[in-house]
Design a protein around this motif. Structure first.
Motif, short mmCIF file in Angstrom:
data_model
loop_
_atom_site.label_atom_id
_atom_site.label_comp_id
_atom_site.label_asym_id
_atom_site.label_seq_id
_atom_site.Cartn_x
_atom_site.Cartn_y
_atom_site.Cartn_z
N ASP A 38 0.83 -1.21 0.00
CA ASP A 38 0.00 0.00 0.00
C ASP A 38 0.86 1.26 0.00
N ASP A 39 1.94 1.25 0.77
CA ASP A 39 2.82 2.42 0.84
C ASP A 39 3.52 2.66 -0.50
N ILE A 40 3.99 1.57 -1.13
CA ILE A 40 4.67 1.70 -2.42
C ILE A 40 3.69 2.14 -3.49
N ARG A 41 2.49 1.58 -3.48
CA ARG A 41 1.49 1.95 -4.49
C ARG A 41 1.05 3.41 -4.33
N ASP A 42 1.00 3.89 -3.10
CA ASP A 42 0.66 5.30 -2.91
C ASP A 42 1.70 6.22 -3.54
N LEU A 43 2.96 5.76 -3.60
CA LEU A 43 4.04 6.56 -4.19
C LEU A 43 4.10 6.43 -5.70
N THR A 44 3.71 5.26 -6.22
CA THR A 44 3.87 4.98 -7.65
C THR A 44 2.58 5.05 -8.45
N GLU A 45 1.43 5.11 -7.76
CA GLU A 45 0.13 5.15 -8.45
C GLU A 45 -0.63 6.39 -7.99
N PRO A 46 -0.41 7.52 -8.66
CA PRO A 46 -1.02 8.78 -8.22
C PRO A 46 -2.54 8.77 -8.22
N TRP A 47 -3.15 7.88 -8.98
CA TRP A 47 -4.61 7.82 -9.03
C TRP A 47 -5.23 7.26 -7.75
N ARG A 48 -4.43 6.78 -6.82
CA ARG A 48 -4.97 6.27 -5.55
C ARG A 48 -5.37 7.39 -4.59
N LYS A 49 -4.92 8.60 -4.84
CA LYS A 49 -5.23 9.73 -3.96
C LYS A 49 -6.03 10.79 -4.74
N VAL A 50 -6.96 11.47 -4.04
CA VAL A 50 -7.74 12.56 -4.64
C VAL A 50 -7.82 13.71 -3.63
N PRO A 51 -8.01 14.93 -4.11
CA PRO A 51 -8.20 16.05 -3.18
C PRO A 51 -9.51 15.91 -2.42
N VAL A 52 -9.50 16.22 -1.15
CA VAL A 52 -10.72 16.16 -0.34
C VAL A 52 -11.65 17.30 -0.75
N GLN A 53 -12.93 17.00 -0.91
CA GLN A 53 -13.92 18.01 -1.28
C GLN A 53 -15.03 18.05 -0.23
N THR A 54 -15.72 19.16 -0.21
CA THR A 54 -16.82 19.33 0.77
C THR A 54 -18.12 18.72 0.26
N LEU A 119 -5.70 -6.62 -13.46
CA LEU A 119 -4.99 -7.18 -12.31
C LEU A 119 -4.13 -8.39 -12.66
N ARG A 120 -4.32 -8.95 -13.86
CA ARG A 120 -3.48 -10.08 -14.25
C ARG A 120 -2.02 -9.67 -14.44
N THR A 121 -1.81 -8.39 -14.77
CA THR A 121 -0.45 -7.92 -15.02
C THR A 121 0.04 -6.96 -13.94
N HIS A 122 -0.74 -6.79 -12.89
CA HIS A 122 -0.36 -5.87 -11.82
C HIS A 122 0.70 -6.53 -10.93
N PHE A 123 1.79 -5.81 -10.66
CA PHE A 123 2.94 -6.39 -9.96
C PHE A 123 2.55 -7.00 -8.62
N PHE A 124 1.85 -6.25 -7.78
CA PHE A 124 1.56 -6.75 -6.44
C PHE A 124 0.50 -7.84 -6.46
N THR A 125 -0.35 -7.88 -7.48
CA THR A 125 -1.29 -8.99 -7.61
C THR A 125 -0.53 -10.27 -7.91
N ILE A 126 0.49 -10.17 -8.77
CA ILE A 126 1.32 -11.33 -9.09
C ILE A 126 2.09 -11.78 -7.86
N VAL A 127 2.66 -10.82 -7.12
CA VAL A 127 3.39 -11.15 -5.89
C VAL A 127 2.46 -11.86 -4.90
N GLN A 128 1.24 -11.34 -4.75
CA GLN A 128 0.28 -11.95 -3.83
C GLN A 128 -0.08 -13.36 -4.28
N GLU A 129 -0.25 -13.55 -5.59
CA GLU A 129 -0.60 -14.87 -6.11
C GLU A 129 0.53 -15.88 -5.86
N ILE A 130 1.77 -15.43 -6.04
CA ILE A 130 2.91 -16.31 -5.74
C ILE A 130 2.95 -16.62 -4.25
#
Length: 385
Positions: A38-54, A119-130
């Motif tokens: 989760d920490d690595i994906r937050d750094l490498t996948e910018p779409w995981r975060k959004v600005p907070v709105q009211t 998700l078939r080609t997602h790095f951490f999905t593959i790691v989890q499957e292994i």
């Protein structure tokens, strides 16, 4: 000199290690990698975060419509929809017509599609499957991985028996690595000393992993913690009576589920809504107190046609055993203790991954140990008169 008992334990430790070493190495190494996913994906996948709105977040039906627009023929009722909190993107998960698992990340305030992941080609999905299955069929992997980790638990116990010093003067050397010694001695110390320090945490990681593979083990542990069977009120056991007619919900089913979950769990950061793919099974929903943490959980079951709330199990109503069961994943990855717990789980997993390597080197070195040449004096003593 080793006692006959320790010799027997040593033989058991050796052969169990040779039998399970490769499995333990792969599972531990992938576990170490996955710990900070989760920490690595937050750094490498910018779409995981959004600005907070009211403004209020969009309803599941709106997010599902946006996610499924490029995928005609996929029904919204077959999706898993998750809200991760005010500053994180929401996700819609489904399996497309080609059988690919797809996860779409969206801005929960606007419904804008931010990213689509196969998700078939997602790095951490593959790691989890292994880590979970070694890329084997699930029915086979259950026994291969489960058997290997079960053997590892026995090895932890036999390793501690072998490590335990017989004399007081030996204790200091069992707690320290003699870095200035020859490499074979350093390797021996790495195996024994690091193995001792990591043993207790490694046991927790191994057992929580086995609890996921063999539910009966978790159920037995929960029984012991509870001091008896779990109260029926602590289980979601709703069953849909298909013989009773039910009026269809006046609004999209997932919207109804979402609104009710928000009302009954107002402080929950994360909301996961399951599919309504059949009329025989309830629609399940889980709300979590903290995003990406799975310990504090309220559980819901809704009628798949009418959307009526059938059962509600809040976190506050759960007993000790059920609470332990809920925290199993967070224990397994160390995040039950926050970021520091992840570091401990990561380092322990690396040490566990090193154990088969250093142990094999010890075995190989002893097996191929060269005999020292005899001196002239020794030869003369052995010569026939």
């Amino acid at each position: 000199m080793m006692t006959p008992f320790k010799k027997a334990v040593g033989k058991l430790h050796l052969w169990l290690g040779l039998a399970s070493g490769l499995i333990v190495f792969i599972v531990a190494l992938t576990g170490a990698i996955f710990t900070f996913q989760d920490d690595i994906r937050d750094l490498t996948e910018p779409w995981r975060k959004v600005p907070v709105q009211t403004t209020a977040m969009q309803l599941p039906s709106q997010l599902e419509a946006a996610a499924l627009a490029p995928h005609p023929g996929i029904a919204a009722k077959d999706c898993w929809t998750t809200y991760f909190g005010p500053e994180r993107s929401a996700t819609v998960f489904f399996v497309d017509k080609a059988g690919a698992p797809i996860m779409v990340s969206l801005n929960p305030y606007t419904g804008q599609v931010l990213h689509e992941t196969d998700l078939r080609t997602h790095f951490f999905t593959i790691v989890q499957e292994i880590h979970m299955h070694l890329l084997l069929p699930e029915a086979v992997a259950k026994w291969v991985v489960g058997g290997g980790i079960s053997i590892f638990v026995v090895m932890l116990i036999t390793g501690l028996v072998l490590w335990w010093p017989k004399r007081k003067q030996e204790r200091k050397q069992r707690f320290t690595i003699k870095w200035g010694a020859r490499w074979r001695r350093v390797n021996y110390d790495l195996h024994n000393v690091l193995g001792f320090y990591a043993a207790s945490i490694a046991l927790v990681l191994a057992l929580t992993g086995l609890f996921m593979i063999f539910p009966w083990m978790l159920d037995s542990t929960v029984f012991v913690i509870n001091g008896g069977p779990v109260d029926k009120r602590e289980k979601i056991s709703a069953k849909v009576d298909t013989l009773q007619p039910a009026a269809a919900a006046a609004q999209p089913l997932h919207d109804l589920v979402y609104r009710e979950a928000r009302r009954l769990s107002p402080r929950a950061e994360m909301i996961l809504i399951g599919p309504a793919s059949t009329r025989k099974d309830p629609v399940y929903c889980w709300t979590y107190g903290k995003a990406l943490h799975y310990y504090h959980r309220d559980e819901y079951a809704f009628h798949p046609v009418s959307g009526q709330l059938m059962e509600f199990l809040p976190h506050a109503r759960k007993g000790r055993g059920t609470l332990f069961s809920d925290m199993n994943y967070d224990l397994h990855v160390g995040q039950i203790l926050g970021f520091g717990g992840k570091i401990v789980a990561f380092l322990t997993s690396l040490i566990v991954a090193s154990m088969p390597v250093t142990g094999t080197i010890i075995w190989w070195g002893r097996r191929n140990k060269t005999k020292k040449p005899k001196t002239r004096a020794q030869s003369a003593q052995l010569a026939p008169v």
